[in-house]
Write an enzyme that holds these catalytic residues in place. Structure first.
Site, PDB file in Angstrom:
ATOM      1  N   ASP A 455       0.821  -1.216   0.000  1.00 39.55           N
ATOM      2  CA  ASP A 455       0.000   0.000   0.000  1.00 39.55           C
ATOM      3  C   ASP A 455       0.858   1.270   0.000  1.00 39.55           C
ATOM      4  O   ASP A 455       0.387   2.342  -0.374  1.00 39.55           O
ATOM      5  CB  ASP A 455      -0.902   0.050   1.242  1.00 39.55           C
ATOM      6  N   GLU A 593      -6.085 -11.152  -4.343  1.00 37.48           N
ATOM      7  CA  GLU A 593      -5.799 -12.149  -3.303  1.00 37.48           C
ATOM      8  C   GLU A 593      -6.739 -13.351  -3.333  1.00 37.48           C
ATOM      9  O   GLU A 593      -6.549 -14.284  -2.568  1.00 37.48           O
ATOM     10  CB  GLU A 593      -5.879 -11.484  -1.927  1.00 37.48           C
TER      11      GLU A 593
HETATM   12  C1  BGC Z   1      -5.748  -5.840  -0.029  1.00 37.75           C
HETATM   13  C2  BGC Z   1      -4.262  -5.665  -0.238  1.00 37.75           C
HETATM   14  C3  BGC Z   1      -3.745  -4.650   0.749  1.00 37.75           C
HETATM   15  C4  BGC Z   1      -4.109  -5.035   2.161  1.00 37.75           C
HETATM   16  C5  BGC Z   1      -3.681  -4.004   3.182  1.00 37.75           C
HETATM   17  C6  BGC Z   1      -6.015  -6.195   1.414  1.00 37.75           C
HETATM   18  O1  BGC Z   1      -7.394  -6.288   1.635  1.00 37.75           O
HETATM   19  O2  BGC Z   1      -6.237  -6.855  -0.851  1.00 37.75           O
HETATM   20  O3  BGC Z   1      -4.005  -5.243  -1.565  1.00 37.75           O
HETATM   21  O4  BGC Z   1      -2.358  -4.556   0.633  1.00 37.75           O
HETATM   22  O5  BGC Z   1      -5.495  -5.177   2.259  1.00 37.75           O
HETATM   23  O6  BGC Z   1      -4.334  -2.794   2.984  1.00 37.75           O
END
Ligand code: BGC
Length: 894
Positions: A455, A593
């Protein structure tokens, strides 16, 4: 308009008020009602005047809805995006000045009227956190202890601690951003009554108002105790931006209908635990051990340390009340709590004011003995001077980073809130002294345990434009953990550096092995650590900073070393197929994810994730460019430091041109084998669940898996287009041997293909797609996604996650979408390219930014760009080069 319990009566300014009626459906949320009301109107409206008389003392336009006092004015503003005033405000001045006053108030304040509960209240406290990059102090009532409705917490950047919890015969170790001793606690009691606790029963009115312009949070309460005694409490908090160790509290108490003895209790409470996140509450959570409590006059000092990382903490609180005569002061220390009690006789209507100055030091940023440093520490003389300092320092920040929107009160307010939150999470004065970066929730909550993710990429896109120096300090957090990233790669039998998906104190992997599915209440395996693209985000941030700042020293001393080490990892990871000459990168996950492995396989990851491969090729190209442009001394030194061999250089070139991608017709596969996956019946699940953003959890609850389907949590295949210009993207495709013959069609087809399969289970998805939609001229959808992203924490659209902290990435990214894509000032190349697409809902976007050491000012409307730079330079406007003379404003119509 006039509002009753079940209807709104309204007219335009020419007619009598009860000309039109809109029925309110009391079974629906007010927001939904007001949206239907707005949709039912045809005319454009500049201002709404409510004619109900004011019933509440602390804020105007608080009206009863479903028998609850409701901030009707703000709710209307949130839907109509224009000022809402009360007729009384006009009677006291005139329509125009009352409207302007409200516009200015509303776009600089985040207010909550009333006492809320549970996750909603937690979320509001996250939003009203005050901070300065060093610490974050949640926006809780001072009187609150942690319970299900309130969570007072203090976090300091970089203060992590590990604890082990025995689970099924195994010690599970978690590293958390530590909740530090609560020094904001202040409460009172009357005569021999009990100390006041936050309880809606006794709070007739409450207004919590964060002033974004000055950084001051003011909480006002009108209280009526069980015995009928009434009081007014005004409490204020402000954080030092320059002297970032400090925060200042002011607590005023006014008896409204009685004379009596008032006792004030204030504490530094080190009994606190980490309990912000419900699902972590059964895990070990006591991170602090108290060493000593000292008192001198009205000063308390508490010394403690974290149990595993052994970070020493010193917290000092100085209490003062110069205008209260004959007060009795006693020390009230208990184990792990430094307490102070002041008793005095109070008279009806008099205001009694206490000030508490708090300083926090840790052994991380304080090199000499902290006990001495904290003892010798000096505060500003009083609360007012702290407010003056804060106002002045915030003004300097706003001069640099305020993105001014004309024509949309809501967007203006929330963009300011986002800037405010970005600055509270990190700012130069603090970060130049710290070894810390920004966690996904800033310093506002314990979601994701305060860890640092990819992020950073979304955050730094904002910081780099307004405070490039800050980015250098944030990148040093990664540089200082390069050794840990190399160890991680080597543990996995790779060369080079592999940064962890979740990073904390030491830079080793802090991702969980399991992940709670709230639908089934079962812990599922969590493979998110396979998101090796986090190293590419680190590399991107290094390059982005260098490109914007031209900081050669940084590149020479740190940047190139990071890039080469990251590259070595990918060189090693890319394996050639001798027959085709193509390289494959396997066992990874993309940003989406949902996909962890191939159907029926566990823990294997995926092959040739398009985003990863494209960004690897991009990185290798950037390294080649640097190796051609840097001096031979710098190159030799860096190649030597990183053991980068001739063979590596050759492979860098080969991999760069031969990474494998997969296509079906015009569509680029998210990864190899993607097209063999089944299509998902989205409607079926939508009907059953309504919100399907976490389709992974839904499918797992059905004993199924998202691995089996073409479904994505967030932007993945096309994420590269967020990072790099379309022209660079197309060059990479060509270099990889996949030239795109019809770019417009290719990009449009792919965006449409993937958005139809994306559930936006992460707020980061909407910002990326909003930018992509803009790119293909889908302005309506771009706007919708942008607005959902902009309001995501404000409305806590993920059902309670804001309680665990704000989502910093989406905050930085929405600001970036405004400047880079709506205003269209694209900084992702050697020169600024300006190509605005101002939303029809906005009249103008104004902002300042710096690019390669030059300060720019932009004022952009739907047909005009007014721009000024403070040095001679060149920009590209709508595809054509345009010279600029220092300090000369130019106007460009389009
Ligand atoms: C997202 C990731 C992000 C993480 C932390 C997750 O829900 O899919 O891309 O890095 O949250 O914010």
């Amino acid at each position: 308009m006039r509002v009753t319990n079940d209807q709104i009566m309204y007219s335009d300014s020419e007619n009598t008020i009860d000309e039109n009626r809109f029925e309110l459906d009391n079974n629906s949320e007010l927001k939904v009602n007001l949206q239907s009301f707005k949709d039912s109107l045809n005319d454009s409206i500049d201002v709404i005047v409510i004619t109900n008389s004011t019933e509440y003392l602390l804020k105007e336009n608080i009206l009863s809805y479903n028998n609850q006092p409701t901030d009707f004015g703000s709710e209307l503003e949130n839907i109509f995006h224009i000022p809402v005033i009360n007729i009384e405000a006009i009677e006291n001045s005139n329509l125009l000045s009352a409207t302007e006053k409200e516009l200015s108030y509303s776009t600089w304040h985040l207010d909550y009227f009333g006492v809320d509960h549970g996750k909603r209240q937690y979320g509001q406290e996250s939003m009203q956190t005050i901070g300065n990059g060093f610490f974050g102090l949640r926006g809780t009532y001072l009187e609150a202890h942690a319970n299900n409705d309130n969570y007072p917490a203090t976090y300091v950047a970089g203060v992590f601690n590990q604890l082990a919890t025995p689970i099924n015969g195994r010690n599970v170790i978690n590293e958390d951003l530590v909740n530090l001793p609560n020094a904001q606690f202040i409460t009172f009691k009357i005569d021999d009554g009990d100390y006041f606790k936050i309880d809606e029963k006794y709070i007739m009115e409450s207004l919590r108002s964060l002033n974004l312009k000055t950084g001051v949070l003011t909480i006002t309460m009108l209280i009526k105790l069980a015995d009928g005694k009434e009081l007014k409490i005004v409490e204020k908090k402000v954080a030092g931006l320059k002297n970032f160790h400090n925060y200042y509290l002011q607590y005023s108490i006014q008896p409204l209908n009685f004379d009596g003895k008032i006792t004030i209790l204030t504490q530094i409470d080190a009994t606190v635990i980490n309990s912000n996140v419900e699902r972590y509450r059964n895990l070990a959570n006591k991170h602090l051990s108290t060493d000593k409590i000292e008192n001198k006059a009205t000063t308390s000092i508490l010394l403690a340390h974290t149990t595993q990382s052994d970070i020493k903490l010193a917290i000092r609180a100085d209490l003062s009340y110069p205008e209260i005569n004959n007060a009795n002061y006693v020390i009230d220390n208990q184990p792990e709590i430094a307490g102070q009690i002041v008793t005095f006789n109070a008279k009806t209507n008099s205001i009694y004011t206490f000030e508490k100055n708090v300083a926090i030091f840790t052994s991380l940023e304080t090199k000499s003995t902290i006990e001495n440093v904290v003892t010798d520490h000096e505060f500003l003389p009083n609360f007012q001077s702290a407010v003056d300092h804060s106002t002045k320092n915030w003004q300097k920040i706003w001069n640099k980073e305020d993105v001014v929107i004309t024509g949309d009160l809501t967007a203006q307010k929330l963009l300011r809130l986002n800037s405010y939150s970005m600055t509270s999470a990190a700012q130069v004065n603090a970060n130049k002294e710290l070894d810390a970066s920004v966690g996904s929730r800033g310093l506002t909550g314990e979601g994701y345990r305060g860890h640092i993710f990819w992020d950073e990429l979304f955050d730094m896109n904002f910081y780099v434009l307004h405070s490039p120096e800050l980015v250098k300090y944030l990148l040093m957090y990664r540089y200082n953990r390069l050794g840990a990233a190399m160890d991680y790669a080597s543990d996995d039998d790779y060369n080079g550096a592999m940064y962890p998906w979740q990073s904390g104190m030491y830079g080793d992997e802090q991702s969980q092995e399991v992940h709670l599915n709230p639908i089934t209440n079962k812990w599922d395996p969590d493979n998110s650590r396979k998101q090796r693209h986090v190293s590419l985000a680190v590399a991107y941030n290094v390059w982005n900073y260098y490109n914007l700042s031209n900081d050669e020293d940084f590149m020479r001393d740190y940047g190139l070393e990071m890039l080469l080490n990251i590259a070595e990892f990918w060189i090693d990871k890319a394996k050639i197929d001798k027959v085709t000459g193509k390289y494959t990168i396997s066992n990874v996950m993309g940003p989406d994810e949902f996909h962890e492995s191939y159907p029926g396989h566990e823990n294997e990851g995926l092959k040739n994730n398009a985003y990863t491969n494209i960004m690897v090729s991009w990185l290798f190209q950037k390294i080649s460019d640097l190796l051609n442009s840097e001096s031979s001394d710098v190159i030799d030194d860096n190649l030597q430091r990183t053991n980068f061999s001739d063979e590596d250089l050759q492979k860098l070139d080969d991999v760069r041109h031969n990474l494998k991608l997969e296509f079906e017709g015009n569509i680029l596969g998210q990864f190899e084998g993607y097209f063999a996956l089944k299509e998902l019946d989205f409607d079926k699940y939508r009907q059953q669940y309504g919100n399907i953003s976490r389709m992974d959890r839904i499918l797992k609850a059905h004993n199924d898996s998202p691995d089996n389907y073409q479904v994505a949590k967030q932007a993945d295949t096309l994420m590269a287009l967020f990072n790099i210009r379309e022209s660079s993207f197309l060059d990479i495709m060509k270099e990889l041997g996949y030239p795109i013959s019809n770019p417009e069609k290719f990009i449009s087809d792919n965006i449409k293909y993937y958005i139809a399969r994306t559930t936006h289970g992460s707020t980061l998805s909407r910002v990326v797609y909003s930018m992509l939609m803009l790119k293909i001229g889908e302005t309506k959808l771009a706007w919708k996604l942008f607005y959902e992203a902009l309001t995501s924490d404000y409305y806590d659209i993920q059902g309670g996650t804001t309680a665990e902290g704000i989502h910093l990435g989406v905050m930085g990214a929405t600001l970036n979408v405004v400047t880079s894509f709506f205003a269209g000032v694209d900084y992702r190349g050697q020169e600024l390219e300006i190509s605005p697409m101002v939303p029809e809902q906005w009249e103008e976007i104004d902002f300042n930014m710096s690019f390669k050491g030059i300060n720019f000012n932009f004022q952009i409307t739907s047909n005009n760009v007014s721009l000024k730079a403070d040095q001679d330079t060149e920009v590209v406007f709508k595809g054509k080069k345009l010279p600029l003379t220092a300090d000369q404003q130019i106007e460009l119509s389009y």
